[in-house]
Write a protein that holds these residues in place. Sequence first.
Motif, mmCIF file in Angstrom:
data_model
loop_
_atom_site.group_PDB
_atom_site.id
_atom_site.type_symbol
_atom_site.label_atom_id
_atom_site.label_comp_id
_atom_site.label_asym_id
_atom_site.label_seq_id
_atom_site.Cartn_x
_atom_site.Cartn_y
_atom_site.Cartn_z
ATOM 1 N N ARG A 67 46.868 56.854 38.046
ATOM 2 C CA ARG A 67 47.842 56.022 38.767
ATOM 3 C C ARG A 67 47.381 54.564 38.865
ATOM 4 N NH1 ARG A 67 48.812 56.878 44.000
ATOM 5 N NH2 ARG A 67 46.740 57.706 44.456
ATOM 6 N N PHE A 68 46.085 54.354 39.060
ATOM 7 C CA PHE A 68 45.541 53.006 39.212
ATOM 8 C C PHE A 68 44.759 52.629 37.954
ATOM 9 C CE2 PHE A 68 45.064 52.871 44.159
ATOM 10 C CZ PHE A 68 46.378 53.309 44.286
ATOM 11 N N THR A 69 44.841 51.348 37.582
ATOM 12 C CA THR A 69 44.105 50.850 36.431
ATOM 13 C C THR A 69 43.377 49.566 36.803
ATOM 14 O OG1 THR A 69 45.759 51.775 34.920
ATOM 15 C CG2 THR A 69 44.265 50.103 34.030
ATOM 16 N N ILE A 70 42.082 49.549 36.580
ATOM 17 C CA ILE A 70 41.287 48.347 36.812
ATOM 18 C C ILE A 70 41.171 47.576 35.511
ATOM 19 C CG2 ILE A 70 39.107 49.564 36.383
ATOM 20 C CD1 ILE A 70 37.794 47.760 38.499
ATOM 21 N N SER A 71 41.214 46.255 35.605
ATOM 22 C CA SER A 71 41.056 45.418 34.420
ATOM 23 C C SER A 71 40.496 44.068 34.841
ATOM 24 C CB SER A 71 42.391 45.253 33.682
ATOM 25 O OG SER A 71 43.322 44.581 34.516
ATOM 26 N N ARG A 72 40.164 43.252 33.883
ATOM 27 C CA ARG A 72 39.623 41.923 34.184
ATOM 28 C C ARG A 72 39.925 40.971 33.039
ATOM 29 N NH1 ARG A 72 33.576 42.810 35.366
ATOM 30 N NH2 ARG A 72 33.587 40.534 35.544
ATOM 31 N N ASP A 73 40.021 39.698 33.397
ATOM 32 C CA ASP A 73 40.167 38.625 32.415
ATOM 33 C C ASP A 73 39.051 37.639 32.715
ATOM 34 O OD1 ASP A 73 40.820 36.436 30.877
ATOM 35 O OD2 ASP A 73 42.960 36.602 31.235
ATOM 36 N N ASN A 74 37.949 37.775 32.011
ATOM 37 C CA ASN A 74 36.785 36.933 32.302
ATOM 38 C C ASN A 74 37.066 35.461 32.020
ATOM 39 O OD1 ASN A 74 35.157 39.031 33.237
ATOM 40 N ND2 ASN A 74 34.271 39.432 31.222
ATOM 41 N N ALA A 75 37.923 35.188 31.066
ATOM 42 C CA ALA A 75 38.256 33.788 30.762
ATOM 43 C C ALA A 75 38.961 33.125 31.939
ATOM 44 C CB ALA A 75 39.129 33.729 29.525
ATOM 45 N N LYS A 76 39.661 33.938 32.739
ATOM 46 C CA LYS A 76 40.372 33.405 33.903
ATOM 47 C C LYS A 76 39.660 33.711 35.210
ATOM 48 C CE LYS A 76 44.926 33.548 31.716
ATOM 49 N NZ LYS A 76 46.325 34.049 31.803
ATOM 50 N N ASN A 77 38.453 34.292 35.095
ATOM 51 C CA ASN A 77 37.671 34.611 36.295
ATOM 52 C C ASN A 77 38.463 35.458 37.287
ATOM 53 O OD1 ASN A 77 35.303 33.416 35.489
ATOM 54 N ND2 ASN A 77 35.556 31.575 36.724
ATOM 55 N N THR A 78 39.177 36.431 36.770
ATOM 56 C CA THR A 78 40.055 37.227 37.620
ATOM 57 C C THR A 78 39.951 38.706 37.271
ATOM 58 O OG1 THR A 78 41.594 35.365 37.764
ATOM 59 C CG2 THR A 78 42.418 37.513 38.448
#
Length: 123
Positions: A67-78
């Motif tokens: 149900r939940f998905t973790i992700s990241r965008d290191n280029a946007k520091n988010t």
Amino acid sequence: QVQLVESGGGVVEAGGSLRLSCAASGGAFSNYGMGWFRQAPGMEREFVALMTYSGATIISAASVKGRFTISRDNAKNTGFLQMNNLKPEDSAVYYCAATRTTPTSRPQHYNYWGQGTQVTVLS
């Protein structure tokens, strides 16, 4: 040291979706493992999901898997937590956390925390 600010919480009906964001500043987010935790009133802080700095390793709690998905965008520091098919028992304050070491499911292994964002799921 990194500072974290969560956003995206709110009130949603059961079965709905929310996307939480965790904006990092004061350091290169790509150097940190990240985790999401939640805490309901009167309860201990509970692990939700984690991701290593590269994104190579992702672990989710059984209660949110699928149900939940973790992700990241290191280029946007988010960092992000996409939450689908929300249930009333998901209601809590959600916290983003970061660590310079390998992230784990234990809150005490994280050095940096955001202020939290409230998620309320109506039945």
